[in-house]
Design an enzyme around this catalytic site. Structure first.
Site, PDB file in Angstrom:
ATOM      1  N   CYS A 130      22.774  34.226  53.247  1.00 53.54           N
ATOM      2  CA  CYS A 130      23.843  34.061  54.218  1.00 53.54           C
ATOM      3  C   CYS A 130      24.557  35.390  54.328  1.00 53.54           C
ATOM      4  CB  CYS A 130      24.777  32.978  53.723  1.00 53.54           C
ATOM      5  SG  CYS A 130      26.319  32.923  54.613  1.00 53.54           S
ATOM      6  N   CYS A 180      38.770  46.531  49.916  1.00 54.42           N
ATOM      7  CA  CYS A 180      38.402  46.126  51.277  1.00 54.42           C
ATOM      8  C   CYS A 180      39.660  45.965  52.132  1.00 54.42           C
ATOM      9  CB  CYS A 180      37.616  44.820  51.239  1.00 54.42           C
ATOM     10  SG  CYS A 180      36.181  44.870  50.133  1.00 54.42           S
ATOM     11  N   ARG A 209      27.667  30.611  62.357  1.00 52.63           N
ATOM     12  CA  ARG A 209      28.867  29.891  61.928  1.00 52.63           C
ATOM     13  C   ARG A 209      30.121  30.594  62.415  1.00 52.63           C
ATOM     14  NH1 ARG A 209      28.234  29.860  56.453  1.00 52.63           N
ATOM     15  NH2 ARG A 209      26.819  28.135  56.803  1.00 52.63           N
ATOM     16  N   CYS A 233      26.349  26.847  48.093  1.00 51.61           N
ATOM     17  CA  CYS A 233      26.199  28.278  48.313  1.00 51.61           C
ATOM     18  C   CYS A 233      27.185  29.008  47.407  1.00 51.61           C
ATOM     19  CB  CYS A 233      26.477  28.628  49.774  1.00 51.61           C
ATOM     20  SG  CYS A 233      26.395  30.402  50.121  1.00 51.61           S
ATOM     21  N   CYS A 253      30.768  25.891  49.621  1.00 49.30           N
ATOM     22  CA  CYS A 253      30.680  27.322  49.377  1.00 49.30           C
ATOM     23  C   CYS A 253      31.614  27.693  48.236  1.00 49.30           C
ATOM     24  CB  CYS A 253      31.053  28.089  50.639  1.00 49.30           C
ATOM     25  SG  CYS A 253      30.034  27.634  52.067  1.00 49.30           S
ATOM     26  N   CYS A 296      41.643  41.304  42.698  1.00 53.36           N
ATOM     27  CA  CYS A 296      40.348  41.962  42.889  1.00 53.36           C
ATOM     28  C   CYS A 296      40.493  43.479  42.764  1.00 53.36           C
ATOM     29  CB  CYS A 296      39.779  41.604  44.255  1.00 53.36           C
ATOM     30  SG  CYS A 296      38.128  42.291  44.526  1.00 53.36           S
ATOM     31  N   CYS A 352      41.113  42.469  53.377  1.00 54.60           N
ATOM     32  CA  CYS A 352      41.193  41.356  52.431  1.00 54.60           C
ATOM     33  C   CYS A 352      42.557  41.216  51.774  1.00 54.60           C
ATOM     34  CB  CYS A 352      40.114  41.520  51.360  1.00 54.60           C
ATOM     35  SG  CYS A 352      40.003  40.112  50.247  1.00 54.60           S
TER      36      CYS A 352
END
Length: 410
Positions: free
Chosen positions: A202, A69, A272, A142, A109, A65, A72
């Protein structure tokens, strides 16, 4: 105590607590944690009974990526040693999803690392959604693909997506300390795009990154304002190879207070428990079911989760039941506005689920960029004697399931 009685009354009426009341929940002592759980549990049961919704993550594209972040394991420069692979083919993703659905999950998901999808990526995901829905009647899907460009949410909706996940993660005031390659406003914009396209939004948070109580309340109130249908609460897993590797700030009691605060602020939305529940709640996970009405089954994006069968046994032993595929998750007043349970939302609510992969998302549904724990890790005797100490032994990189030749944990 008067505070809890007031919050229960407000939650049963779907009335927003004050910031001071939300902060007071986080400030309660460990001696009062069972009282806090009992109070928030009344609100949870009012709107969701004793049902627990199971969700299952499929990591469509792992690692590599370009975003930075800090939480992560898939971030630019990460040295965590996670699985790295490009897009799964639709049949591979459908096969991975089938394992979770067989274990009782009703929502799949689909997560991909990166800043956001290209139009070609949206076409890829559309093919995967079609394959999953053709083989599994009634399944909810999702997508969590990062920052969306104009028109992409509409294309995902047309392809059969029911929901879109994009977490705010932390407060606007501290967001720049966690990520520099995109902004808090970028995330809000993507959640709004999902809403506008008729997708069930979400959006959630990550706790344990060194934030203050005020930061936690800020992000949850921001989520309430965005009004997603479900809110994933991730607990940071400080994975080696990321900037937050040393941020072990959570205890089981702290996690329960955070979940209770979210339930009071977002009484009638799907809350959740996402990444990190096994690592930080540990043996107190069953208590958290009195606060949240949704969890992930099996492994997370880049780390291992509790064994799926152990999750099912925990739910049953705690007196809860797995929500069926034919049951509507949201309370009637929200589901009616949301066109049968998915689609746009309604009044008084808060966010939807969590995962994300990396980049502009959150990594979880794991959310905390690195979620999950090792299901079979043996607990050392000394760790059992010090329940509030970090359990670094519970963190294990995922080596099975999507992107491998080994059977997934569901």
């Amino acid at each position: 105590m008067d505070l809890l009685n007031t919050l229960v009354d407000k939650g049963l009426r779907r009335e927003l607590p004050t910031r001071e009341e939300a902060l007071a929940v986080l400030a309660t002592s460990d001696d009062d944690v069972l009282d806090v759980v009992a109070a928030a549990g009344k609100v949870r049961r009012q709107w969701f009974g004793r049902r627990v919704k199971l969700n299952y993550l499929v990591n469509l594209k792992s690692g590599l990526c370009p975003e930075d972040c800090s939480y992560c394991s898939q971030r630019l420069g990460s040295t965590t040693g996670i699985l790295k692979y490009s897009w799964l083919k639709p049949d591979e993703a459908s096969k991975a999803a089938a394992a979770g659905l067989a274990g009782g999950a009703k929502r799949v998901c689909l997560v991909a690392s990166g800043r956001g999808p290209t139009d070609r990526d949206v076409d890829r995901v559309a093919g995967t959604i079609k394959a999953i829905k053709e083989q599994n009647e009634g399944v909810e899907v999702c997508a969590c693909l990062g920052l969306l460009s104009d028109g992409q949410a509409e294309r995902l909706r047309a392809a059969g997506a029911d929901a879109y996940n994009h977490n705010l993660n932390t407060s606007e005031g501290t967001y720049g300390e966690i990520t520099t390659t995109h902004t808090y406003a970028d995330r809000v914009d993507t959640v709004n795009k999902a809403h506008a396209a008729g997708l069930s939004a979400c959006s959630g948070l990550i706790a344990g990154m060194g934030e203050t109580d005020e930061d936690l309340v800020d992000v949850v109130f921001s989520l309430r304002e965005l009004d997603p249908d479900s809110v994933p609460v991730n607990f940071l897993i400080p994975v080696e190879g990321t900037p937050l590797a040393k941020e072990w700030n959570l205890t089981p009691q702290r996690c329960l207070r955070i979940l209770a605060m979210v339930r009071f602020v977002c009484p009638d939305v799907e809350v959740r428990i996402a990444g990190g529940r096994e690592v930080h709640l540990r043996t107190m996970q069953p208590l958290a079911l009195h606060l949240a009405n949704s969890i992930f089954l099996g492994d997370y994006l880049t780390t291992e989760g509790q064994a799926g069968q152990a999750d099912l046994e925990m739910i049953a032993d705690a007196g809860f039941v797995v929500e069926g595929a034919d049951e509507v998750t949201l309370p009637k007043h929200r589901a009616d506005v949301a066109a049968g349970g998915c689609g746009s939302h309604a009044e008084a609510g808060c966010g939807s689920h969590a995962e994300a992969g990396c980049g502009s998302h959150a990594e979880a549904e794991c959310g905390s960029g690195v979620c999950g724990s090792h299901a079979d890790a043996a607990a050392p005797a000394e760790a059992a004697a010090h329940v509030n100490e970090p359990r670094t032994d519970l963190v294990a990189v995922r080596r099975r399931g999507a992107g491998t030749d080994l059977a997934p944990n569901a």
